[in-house]
Write an enzyme that holds these catalytic residues in place. Structure first.
Site, PDB file in Angstrom:
ATOM      1  N   GLU A  34       0.758  -1.069  -0.019  1.00  0.00           N
ATOM      2  CA  GLU A  34       0.098   0.054  -0.001  1.00  0.00           C
ATOM      3  C   GLU A  34       1.004   1.211   0.200  1.00  0.00           C
ATOM      4  O   GLU A  34       1.737   1.385   1.008  1.00  0.00           O
ATOM      5  CB  GLU A  34      -0.846   0.104   1.095  1.00  0.00           C
ATOM      6  CG  GLU A  34      -1.370   1.176   1.424  1.00  0.00           C
ATOM      7  CD  GLU A  34      -2.637   1.824   0.434  1.00  0.00           C
ATOM      8  OE1 GLU A  34      -3.333   0.921  -0.427  1.00  0.00           O
ATOM      9  OE2 GLU A  34      -2.180   2.818  -0.212  1.00  0.00           O
ATOM     10  N   GLY A  39      -7.052   1.286   3.545  1.00  0.00           N
ATOM     11  CA  GLY A  39      -8.530   1.305   3.400  1.00  0.00           C
ATOM     12  C   GLY A  39      -8.881   2.279   2.285  1.00  0.00           C
ATOM     13  O   GLY A  39      -9.910   2.156   1.828  1.00  0.00           O
ATOM     14  N   GLY A  40      -7.873   2.846   1.555  1.00  0.00           N
ATOM     15  CA  GLY A  40      -7.886   3.623   0.114  1.00  0.00           C
ATOM     16  C   GLY A  40      -9.076   4.598   0.427  1.00  0.00           C
ATOM     17  O   GLY A  40      -9.394   5.270   1.095  1.00  0.00           O
ATOM     18  N   THR A  41      -9.663   4.883  -0.862  1.00  0.00           N
ATOM     19  CA  THR A  41     -10.638   6.179  -1.084  1.00  0.00           C
ATOM     20  C   THR A  41     -11.781   5.908  -0.083  1.00  0.00           C
ATOM     21  O   THR A  41     -12.271   6.811   0.517  1.00  0.00           O
ATOM     22  CB  THR A  41     -11.061   6.146  -2.413  1.00  0.00           C
ATOM     23  OG1 THR A  41     -10.128   5.731  -3.427  1.00  0.00           O
ATOM     24  CG2 THR A  41     -11.973   7.143  -2.815  1.00  0.00           C
ATOM     25  N   HIS A 441     -45.316  -1.339   9.698  1.00  0.00           N
ATOM     26  CA  HIS A 441     -45.984  -0.137   9.652  1.00  0.00           C
ATOM     27  C   HIS A 441     -45.311   0.739  10.804  1.00  0.00           C
ATOM     28  O   HIS A 441     -45.072   0.183  11.825  1.00  0.00           O
ATOM     29  CB  HIS A 441     -47.472  -0.085   9.590  1.00  0.00           C
ATOM     30  CG  HIS A 441     -47.884   1.469   9.929  1.00  0.00           C
ATOM     31  ND1 HIS A 441     -48.236   2.030   8.829  1.00  0.00           N
ATOM     32  CD2 HIS A 441     -48.370   1.850  11.101  1.00  0.00           C
ATOM     33  CE1 HIS A 441     -48.545   3.326   9.394  1.00  0.00           C
ATOM     34  NE2 HIS A 441     -48.974   3.092  10.715  1.00  0.00           N
TER      35      HIS A 441
END
Ligand SMILES: Cc1cc2nc3c(=O)[nH]c(=O)nc-3n(C[C@H](O)[C@H](O)[C@H](O)COP(=O)(O)OP(=O)(O)OC[C@H]3O[C@@H](n4cnc5c(N)ncnc54)[C@H](O)[C@@H]3O)c2cc1C
Length: 460
Positions: A34, A39-41, A441
């Site tokens: 990395e 964790g990137g973008t 509901h």
């Protein structure tokens, strides 16, 4: 001499870490590489931080509307951008730290924090060191596209990444691009207190949606005071810090859009240009996405591409599904394919848009004979009770097969309610199955069976 592994994972985004975990559990030795943030973008500059900021913006909005609910807020509602950023950072940081910790704790897994580049089909260079493996998985993601627009090199502009560092409020944020990223930032900064102008070259916002959805979205945002310049193509920018001008090519209105800050939100570009793909013999398409088949294999045996870099999806859930496909095929003897996936996504303005499958326009283009059902959120009890009646729901069904082709739920809770439609589509169940389901509901979802009971051929 290269260091040999059973598998190399390049990029620790939304597919790579989960894949590394499974490969490690299967007893393989792995290198995970990395170059920036674990964790990137999604974790650092995309989903997680933007949704954290959307939550702050929603709190400000609700506080301003408190009197509508019989609640007194004494005094002016103001937003502390430093605290908004700190909250967002804490949420992102925790996720990023979690990913890195998980990877570093995996058995027989070495983690490298550097840029990776192919030297040959099964050899990668990392900080001058050669690593090799019979199986290499690319999870390198994408970044904000910065078009070659005159003037950009002379001004300071923002992207989704640099927006993350803002801890002050822009006085007037000009956003180029009226699609998902631009709209999310636009509404949140308007709610934080900025003036916001969105410049879009198309005739309407989020052009891939049906026109009635685009126009409902525009109505909501315009009511909050966001300015729009549609049919306006930004061709040049000029200015200096705190005073920028977008020069637009437009049929009507001023050719100049002035503000204090400029955000570019005009699409994404895959991180495949500096990966040495040529040395590996891995091909890319004309937009730079790695070419893969339905099983996410590249044209070089033993190299796969997962996530946004393969052009098969631009979302965290599609990247994660890519991991599931590759892992199942490799380790479980499965035959999963990316074409089994139904397109689905959310647009996280408020109210959110939840989308599944085809739009009405796409269904028509594909030659389906369709039935359509719709309902404004003003006729949804749960929305009325919450005081959030903006938007509409729409479902498109194939008249012959009676299968649901697609749906849009643009309204409070729309990002959750869409899933009952999506799951019916995955089950390939005819729509009466969902129509006869008894939903709880009061919910937004309880009106979905009702809509299916009111389907009709479209007007034209
Ligand atoms: C503002 C914004 C909001 C978003 N919101 C949502 C949302 O709400 N929901 C959703 O589903 N999606 C959202 N997305 C999209 C989502 O974030 C991405 O689709 C997802 O993160 C892509 O994951 P990935 O694994 O393909 O790549 P990434 O997460 O981008 O990870 C790729 C990783 O590879 C690393 N890398 C790249 N090249 C190399 C190299 N040569 N060597 C070593 N490492 C390398 C990068 O540093 C990065 O960490 C959003 C995106 C943006 C920009």
């Amino acid at each position: 001499m290269s260091k040999k592994y059973d598998a190399i994972v390049i990029g620790a985004g939304q597919a790579g870490p989960s894949l590394a975990k499974r490969l490690s559990a299967a007893g393989m030795s792995i290198a995970v590489i990395e170059r920036h943030l674990f964790g990137g973008t999604c974790v650092n500059t995309g989903c997680i931080p933007t949704k954290a900021m959307v939550a702050s913006a929603y709190a400000a909005h609700l506080a301003r509307r408190a009197a509508d609910f019989g609640v007194a807020v004494n005094g002016h509602v103001s937003v502390d951008m430093k605290r908004v950023k700190a909250r967002k950072d804490a949420i992102s940081d925790s996720s990023r730290i979690g990913v890195e910790k998980m990877l570093r704790g995996l058995p027989h897994c070495d983690v490298y924090t550097a840029h990776a580049r192919f030297r040959a089909a099964h050899e990668v260079e990392v900080s001058g060191q050669a690593l090799s493996a019979d199986r290499i998985f690319l999870n390198v993601g994408a970044r904000a596209f910065v078009p070659p627009m005159p003037g950009l090199d002379a001004i300071q502009f923002l992207t989704n990444s640099s927006m993350m560092a803002l801890d002050t409020l822009p006085e007037h944020l000009v956003i180029i691009g009226g699609s998902y990223v631009g709209l999310e930032f636009g509404q949140m900064f308007r709610r934080f207190g900025s003036e916001v102008t969105i410049v879009e070259m198309g005739a309407r916002l989020v052009g891939r949606e049906d026109p009635e959805i685009s126009s409902a979205i525009q109505d909501v945002l315009a009511t909050e005071g966001i300015n729009f310049r549609l049919n306006a193509q930004c061709i040049r920018v000029s200015g200096r810090a705190g005073a920028i001008t977008a020069h637009v090519d437009c049929g009507d209105g001023s050719p100049l859009v002035e503000g204090t800050h400029l955000l570019l939100a005009v699409g994404r570009r895959p991180n495949t240009d500096d990966l040495g793909l040529e040395a590996a013999g891995v091909s890319r398409d004309e937009r730079g996405f790695v070419t893969v088949n339905d099983r996410l294999e590249t044209d070089v045996p033993g190299i796969w591409a997962l996530g946004e870099c393969n052009g098969k999806g631009a979302f965290t859930h599609t990247a994660y599904n890519d991991f599931e496909i590759v892992a199942s095929n490799l380790l479980d003897g499965a035959t999963r394919a990316v074409s089994d996936r139904i397109p689905a996504y959310g647009l996280y303005i408020d109210p959110p848009l939840g989308r599944a499958g085809l739009t009405e326009a796409e269904a028509r283009r594909r030659g389906h004979t369709i039935l359509v059902g719709r309902r404004p959120m003003t006729r949804v009890g749960r929305a009325i009770e919450k005081g959030e009646t903006n938007g509409l729901m729409k479902i498109v069904v194939d008249a012959q097969s009676r299968e649901v082709l697609g749906a849009a739920v643009f309204g409070t809770g729309g990002d959750e309610a869409i899933h009952c439609v999506l799951d019916t589509m995955y089950a390939k169940a005819p729509y009466p199955v969902l129509q006869r389901a008894v939903h709880i509901h009061p919910t937004v979802s309880e009106l979905i069976p009702t809509i299916l009971g009111e389907l009709a051929p479209p007007a034209s």
